[in-house]
Design an enzyme around this catalytic site. Structure first.
Site, PDB file in Angstrom:
ATOM      1  N   HIS A 242       0.804  -1.231   0.000  1.00  9.78           N
ATOM      2  CA  HIS A 242       0.000   0.000   0.000  1.00  9.78           C
ATOM      3  C   HIS A 242       0.842   1.289   0.000  1.00  9.78           C
ATOM      4  O   HIS A 242       0.773   2.079  -0.928  1.00  9.78           O
ATOM      5  CB  HIS A 242      -0.911   0.020   1.234  1.00  9.78           C
ATOM      6  CG  HIS A 242      -1.775  -1.187   1.382  1.00  9.78           C
ATOM      7  ND1 HIS A 242      -2.896  -1.432   0.604  1.00  9.78           N
ATOM      8  CD2 HIS A 242      -1.684  -2.234   2.234  1.00  9.78           C
ATOM      9  CE1 HIS A 242      -3.457  -2.566   0.985  1.00  9.78           C
ATOM     10  NE2 HIS A 242      -2.749  -3.068   1.958  1.00  9.78           N
TER      11      HIS A 242
HETATM   12  O1  RIB Z   1      -4.937  -0.354   4.943  1.00  5.25           O
HETATM   13  C1  RIB Z   1      -3.559  -0.316   4.679  1.00  5.25           C
HETATM   14  C2  RIB Z   1      -2.877   0.698   5.534  1.00  5.25           C
HETATM   15  O2  RIB Z   1      -3.033   0.357   6.910  1.00  5.25           O
HETATM   16  C3  RIB Z   1      -1.359   0.761   5.305  1.00  5.25           C
HETATM   17  O3  RIB Z   1      -0.903   2.066   5.541  1.00  5.25           O
HETATM   18  C4  RIB Z   1      -0.824  -0.161   6.346  1.00  5.25           C
HETATM   19  O4  RIB Z   1       0.524   0.153   6.733  1.00  5.25           O
HETATM   20  C5  RIB Z   1      -1.754   0.115   7.491  1.00  5.25           C
HETATM   21  O5  RIB Z   1      -1.290   1.295   8.140  1.00  5.25           O
END
Ligand code: RIB
Ligand code: CA
Length: 313
Positions: A242
């Site tokens: 992500h």
């Molecule tokens: O949903 C994904 C996010 O939540 C990313 O930033 C992961 O590191 C968690 O923080």
């Protein structure tokens, strides 16, 4: 060209780690500082994790600050089941030699923005947006000093990863996300709608491993731990990475596409708490407040990430 000044606000987190490493590897970005927030794991882990990751990159010069240890209004929800008890399981990083800065992360962001020119600084929240929202609530005029808020969070077409309708960063602190979206600063959002379209591959992990550096070995350890959760959950090899999408966008915006539209956060407690309600088709009449990213050149993203990792020790 002068490197772009950025602040990374983070809850490391293996994917946060890759985002921080990518930013530190790029000569086109100047990381003014890293502010930690409670999220994936509590602040007393995310803050030293941020130190460890900067040290892994050979960058003990980067100032790391501890920020908020809980959301604006709600109890903290963490994600050890995804990230492990340390938050960066998979890499056995040494205790950091450097220390956290004495100033609170919120105060440092506030002072840094106050000293900046208009539209000078880019802020990259890749965890719950509690720190930035705290700054903006106390000093809303500082939004004018922000060039762009480029955040990882939200979900609409893809559904949620924490509830059926909510993505983790926004679910943990929905009020903070709503403050950011209504701050008046330009917001570019990287939701699950785009991050789920760029999944890691075995081949890519092998390419990272083949770099043979301390950073790449640690990165592979973290990623192999981190992706087991997504593989079990979605049944496909290769989880979404992500947070590094935020950094890749700063360097190669051509890899992404989206739409400027209205995004609101459901802050009511109930079934859709933390949902980002995205008016993608402009039916609500609500003013557009966010560049909502939905498309990515996945091959281009992972090629860029590999190239950046290859620059680190
Ligand atoms: O949903 C994904 C996010 O939540 C990313 O930033 C992961 O590191 C968690 O923080
Ligand atoms: Ca994160």
């Amino acid at each position: 060209m002068k490197p772009r000044p950025i602040i990374i606000d983070t809850d490391p987190g293996q994917d946060d780690a890759l985002a921080i490493l990518a930013a530190l590897a790029s000569p086109d970005l100047e990381v003014l500082g890293v502010t930690a927030v409670a999220g994936n794991v509590p602040l007393d882990l995310t803050a030293p994790n941020a130190l460890k990751i900067c040290e892994l990159a050979g960058r003990t010069d980067v100032a790391v600050f501890a920020g908020c240890d809980r959301p604006l209004q709600r109890d903290l929800i963490t994600a050890e089941h995804v990230h492990g008890k340390t938050g960066i399981d998979g890499a056995d990083l040494p205790e950091p030699a450097a220390s956290l800065q004495p100033q609170h992360g919120v105060d440092w962001i506030t002072n840094t923005l106050a000293a900046a020119q208009e539209r000078e600084i880019t802020i990259c929240p890749v965890g719950p947006m509690t720190n930035l929202a705290s700054v903006l609530q106390a000093s809303p005029e500082l939004a004018m000093h922000i060039r762009e808020i480029v955040c990882m969070g939200g979900a609409f077409f893809a559904g949620g990863n924490t509830t059926p309708t909510a993505e983790f960063n926004v679910f943990v602190d929905p009020e903070a996300a709503q403050v950011v979206l209504h701050s008046g600063a330009p917001v570019t959002m990287f939701p699950l709608d785009v991050t789920h379209k760029a999944l890691m591959s075995r081949h890519w992990i092998q390419q990272v491993r083949a770099l043979g550096t301390r950073t790449s070995i640690a990165a592979v350890g973290m990623l192999e731990f981190y992706e087991r959760f997504d593989v079990d959950k979605y049944g496909t090899y290769g989880g979404p990475l992500h947070d590094p999408n935020v950094i890749a966008y700063l360097l190669r915006p051509d890899l992404y596409a989206g739409r400027h539209c209205n995004v609101e956060v459901d802050t009511r407690s109930g079934l859709t708490l933390g949902m980002t309600v995205v008016d993608f088709w402009g039916v609500s009449g609500r003013p557009a407040n966010c560049q909502y990213i939905t498309e990515v050149d996945s091959d281009g993203f992972y090629a860029l990430l590999l190239e950046l990792l290859s620059k680190l020790p």
